[in-house]
Design a protein around this motif. Structure first.
Motif, short mmCIF file in Angstrom:
data_model
loop_
_atom_site.label_atom_id
_atom_site.label_comp_id
_atom_site.label_asym_id
_atom_site.label_seq_id
_atom_site.Cartn_x
_atom_site.Cartn_y
_atom_site.Cartn_z
N ALA A 39 -1.14 53.68 -16.14
CA ALA A 39 0.07 52.88 -15.92
C ALA A 39 1.23 53.75 -15.47
O ALA A 39 2.05 53.32 -14.65
CB ALA A 39 0.43 52.12 -17.20
N SER A 40 1.30 54.97 -15.96
CA SER A 40 2.41 55.86 -15.61
C SER A 40 2.38 56.29 -14.14
O SER A 40 3.35 56.84 -13.64
CB SER A 40 2.42 57.09 -16.51
N LYS A 41 1.30 56.02 -13.44
CA LYS A 41 1.21 56.33 -12.01
C LYS A 41 1.99 55.34 -11.16
O LYS A 41 2.09 55.50 -9.96
CB LYS A 41 -0.25 56.38 -11.57
N HIS A 42 2.54 54.30 -11.81
CA HIS A 42 3.31 53.27 -11.11
C HIS A 42 4.76 53.34 -11.55
O HIS A 42 5.07 53.73 -12.67
CB HIS A 42 2.73 51.88 -11.40
N THR A 43 5.65 52.92 -10.65
CA THR A 43 7.06 52.89 -10.98
C THR A 43 7.39 51.57 -11.66
O THR A 43 6.59 50.65 -11.67
CB THR A 43 7.93 53.03 -9.71
N GLY A 44 8.58 51.48 -12.19
CA GLY A 44 9.01 50.26 -12.86
C GLY A 44 9.02 50.43 -14.36
O GLY A 44 8.62 51.46 -14.90
N ASN A 45 9.49 49.41 -15.02
CA ASN A 45 9.57 49.39 -16.48
C ASN A 45 8.26 48.84 -17.04
O ASN A 45 7.97 47.66 -16.85
CB ASN A 45 10.77 48.54 -16.91
N ILE A 46 7.48 49.67 -17.71
CA ILE A 46 6.20 49.25 -18.27
C ILE A 46 6.30 49.32 -19.79
O ILE A 46 6.61 50.37 -20.35
CB ILE A 46 5.04 50.12 -17.75
N GLU A 47 6.05 48.18 -20.44
CA GLU A 47 6.11 48.10 -21.90
C GLU A 47 4.74 47.77 -22.45
O GLU A 47 4.00 46.98 -21.87
CB GLU A 47 7.09 47.03 -22.35
N PHE A 48 4.42 48.36 -23.60
CA PHE A 48 3.15 48.15 -24.28
C PHE A 48 3.41 47.46 -25.61
O PHE A 48 4.40 47.76 -26.29
CB PHE A 48 2.45 49.50 -24.53
N GLY A 49 2.53 46.54 -26.01
CA GLY A 49 2.69 45.89 -27.29
C GLY A 49 1.65 44.82 -27.51
O GLY A 49 0.67 44.71 -26.77
N ASP A 50 1.89 43.99 -28.54
CA ASP A 50 0.99 42.88 -28.82
C ASP A 50 1.59 41.58 -28.28
O ASP A 50 2.64 41.61 -27.63
CB ASP A 50 0.67 42.79 -30.31
N VAL A 51 0.97 40.44 -28.57
CA VAL A 51 1.42 39.18 -27.98
C VAL A 51 2.83 38.79 -28.40
O VAL A 51 3.49 38.03 -27.69
CB VAL A 51 0.44 38.01 -28.27
N SER A 52 3.32 39.35 -29.51
CA SER A 52 4.70 39.04 -29.92
C SER A 52 5.72 39.56 -28.90
O SER A 52 6.85 39.09 -28.86
CB SER A 52 5.00 39.62 -31.31
N LEU A 53 5.30 40.51 -28.07
CA LEU A 53 6.18 41.03 -27.01
C LEU A 53 6.60 39.91 -26.05
O LEU A 53 7.71 39.92 -25.54
CB LEU A 53 5.45 42.16 -26.26
N LEU A 54 5.71 38.96 -25.83
CA LEU A 54 6.03 37.84 -24.93
C LEU A 54 7.21 37.01 -25.43
O LEU A 54 8.05 36.57 -24.65
CB LEU A 54 4.83 36.91 -24.77
N THR A 55 7.28 36.80 -26.73
CA THR A 55 8.34 35.96 -27.28
C THR A 55 9.69 36.65 -27.28
O THR A 55 10.72 36.00 -27.42
CB THR A 55 8.00 35.49 -28.71
N SER A 56 9.69 37.97 -27.13
CA SER A 56 10.96 38.71 -27.14
C SER A 56 11.58 38.85 -25.76
O SER A 56 12.66 39.41 -25.62
CB SER A 56 10.74 40.10 -27.74
N LYS A 57 10.91 38.35 -24.74
CA LYS A 57 11.38 38.53 -23.36
C LYS A 57 12.20 37.32 -22.89
O LYS A 57 11.99 36.20 -23.30
CB LYS A 57 10.20 38.74 -22.41
N ASN A 58 13.13 37.61 -21.99
CA ASN A 58 13.93 36.56 -21.36
C ASN A 58 13.06 35.78 -20.39
O ASN A 58 12.03 36.26 -19.92
CB ASN A 58 15.12 37.16 -20.61
N GLU A 59 13.53 34.60 -20.06
CA GLU A 59 12.77 33.75 -19.15
C GLU A 59 12.74 34.34 -17.74
O GLU A 59 13.74 34.85 -17.25
CB GLU A 59 13.37 32.36 -19.13
N LYS A 60 11.57 34.25 -17.13
CA LYS A 60 11.35 34.60 -15.72
C LYS A 60 11.84 36.00 -15.34
O LYS A 60 12.48 36.18 -14.33
CB LYS A 60 12.02 33.56 -14.80
N ASN A 61 11.49 37.02 -16.16
CA ASN A 61 11.89 38.37 -15.78
C ASN A 61 10.73 39.37 -15.76
O ASN A 61 10.94 40.55 -15.60
CB ASN A 61 13.01 38.88 -16.68
N ILE A 62 9.48 38.89 -15.89
CA ILE A 62 8.32 39.77 -15.89
C ILE A 62 7.53 39.55 -14.60
O ILE A 62 7.26 38.43 -14.20
CB ILE A 62 7.42 39.51 -17.13
#
Length: 180
Positions: A39-62
């Motif tokens: 994953a580090s071979k790509h640029t951008g913001n890459i986050e790792f986690g479990d499915v609870s990570l989805l609920t912590s994100k703002n709408e339409k930003n992934i």
């Protein structure tokens, strides 16, 4: 060739070389150090986690969501829809056609309701699905990215293309279910 390295490279590079310019990426599920290295071979913001990570994100930003070992269902798909941009891509592991064709078909139908493209791809001893709202995994591959990745054991632009090719009988059985 280590099968887990094949998995790491294909699960990361296939969606990230399909999306035109992924800036926000979630990798959900078990993430080994080798997967993180890919994953580090790509640029951008890459986050790792479990499915609870989805609920912590703002709408339409992934831009891209990679599920390493998570089984998708209607509830998870609703959260994906909430956070994934209109040109987003998801990838997740599924059953191979020869092991459980019904599970593969059910997974394709599940994501096919919300995505313009839902295509299975095979690598090593694994099968995954790439579902996209805009980008086609073989027509829209970003060659400037896929051709320039280094230190790889399995993934290449040619393997990327070939992984979406299935034997004639399987292709026919998935026609009308897979959205190509």
């Amino acid at each position: 060739m280590r099968d887990n390295q094949t998995f790491n490279e294909m699960m990361v590079h296939t969606p990230l070389c399909t999306h035109k310019e992924a800036q926000n990426v979630l990798i959900i599920g078990n993430s080994t150090e080798n997967l993180k290295k890919e994953a580090s071979k790509h640029t951008g913001n890459i986050e790792f986690g479990d499915v609870s990570l989805l609920t912590s994100k703002n709408e339409k930003n992934i831009d891209v969501i990679i599920f390493t070992d998570v089984k998708l269902d209607e509830m998870l798909l609703a959260n994906i829809e909430r956070v994934l941009k209109d040109d987003g891509v998801i990838t997740f592991k599924t059953s191979s056609f020869s092991n459980d064709s019904n599970e593969l078909k059910e997974d394709l139908e599940l994501v096919g309701r919300n995505f313009w493209i839902a295509m299975p791809f095979r690598f090593g001893h694994s099968t995954a699905i790439l579902a996209s709202k805009k980008y086609h995994p073989t027509a829209d591959i970003v060659l400037q990215r896929s051709d320039l990745l280094s230190d790889l054991e399995y993934y290449s632009t040619e393997i990327h293309h070939a992984s979406f090719v299935f034997p004639a009988g399987q292709h026919k059985a998935l026609t009308g279910i897979a959205k190509r």
